[in-house]
Design an enzyme around this catalytic site. Sequence first.
Site, mmCIF file in Angstrom:
data_model
loop_
_atom_site.group_PDB
_atom_site.id
_atom_site.type_symbol
_atom_site.label_atom_id
_atom_site.label_comp_id
_atom_site.label_asym_id
_atom_site.label_seq_id
_atom_site.Cartn_x
_atom_site.Cartn_y
_atom_site.Cartn_z
ATOM 1 N N GLU A 1 2.834 -59.701 -32.688
ATOM 2 C CA GLU A 1 2.415 -61.100 -32.550
ATOM 3 C C GLU A 1 0.921 -61.259 -32.784
ATOM 4 O OE1 GLU A 1 0.946 -64.799 -30.791
ATOM 5 O OE2 GLU A 1 0.407 -62.754 -30.222
ATOM 6 N N ASP B 1 2.690 -56.433 -27.871
ATOM 7 C CA ASP B 1 1.424 -55.918 -28.379
ATOM 8 C C ASP B 1 0.240 -56.657 -27.769
ATOM 9 O OD1 ASP B 1 2.380 -58.172 -29.860
ATOM 10 O OD2 ASP B 1 0.853 -57.812 -31.381
#
EC number: 3.5.1.14
Length: 392
Positions: A138, A73
């Site tokens: 994350e 991400d």
Amino acid sequence: MVCVAVGYLMIYLINLICVQSEPCVAFLRLQAKQLELPIQVYYPANEQNPLVVLTWQGLQPELPSVLLNSHMDVVPVFPENWTHPPFGAEIDQEGRIFARGAQDMKCVGMQYLAAIRALKRSGATFKRTIHISFVADEEMGGRLAMLPFVDSKEFRALNVGFGLDEGIASATSEIPVFYAERTVRRVIFQISGTAGHGSLLLPNTAGEKLSYILERMMAFRKVQFQRLASSPELSIGDVTTINLTQVQGGVQGNVVPPLMTAFFDCRLALDIKIPEFDANLHKWAAEAGGGIELEYEQKRGHIPPTATDDTNPFWVAFKDATDELGLKIKLQVFPGGTDSRYLRQVGIPALGFSPMNHTPVLLHDHDEFLHAETYLKGVQIYQKIISNVACV
């Protein structure tokens, strides 16, 4: 080979910088097939947040394994502030690859795979099993990916003994190596007070109490600011940061509100005694006049740092590799948060390292880029580091 390696990175940047997780997983399945490595896809929290693991089994699979972790991400973009399309992965005449995630941290994930590809082609074998993980969530704190994963039987089956994760670029010749992170405290003060007409001088208002809390928190912040400013040897990760991030409350301009809420983002340095810090928060709330409730959006305990001495054979192997490569490294405490903290919290030593020296720090910034030459050099660096830590 050089063009192919850069091409893989650019394809990854184009295809994986997205909200949807399916293209990410599909791309990694293709990589696993090309590398002839088994792949597992886990969903620790939900199907929108996959966690992908490729595995290269070692000659002694009973030994604790090495985990090479990166995240899929990225943070949002503001395209109007970019000189190149943020999802285009365009390379300019200077060899700079512009894309969201070029530094944070698509480069590292692809450098892992490029290094593994080169090592496999060379016929290398290692004692320890190597897992290459790609996680979601994350940037949002890992609460839907790495955090629940480390508590799962699937993670325990990986038998991880050491982890590598992301670092930060460096504008100098030094490459920072992060052996610890600060403790995150996101504190919410729910401040109740006397409500009434804005023309009166009411006692014990929420605004008065908020003012006292702000005074105490900012005084603490000022001490840390001065400490950092007066000590050139310190970096931001060595001090405690406190920042007011949100204030909420009020009905309209002439009404004294019954409730105001103040949010503080606190990152506690390694030298802070956490119980004492928490006790001070409650003390200041009481001194402000009562009627204040404390909540924690994040409240984790102290996370032990990774040993960087002879007691940690993985550190020794890592340091030997960087010495042999002639790299200048500098041990630091990571200023933000990475998934490394979840490994350290369960007793697994982990280091944060991104081989991006002579590179401006542009994570989360506009026009994020990485030079192709820096990326390719990083692949060679990882080949040596992986070879060393997998043979301990």
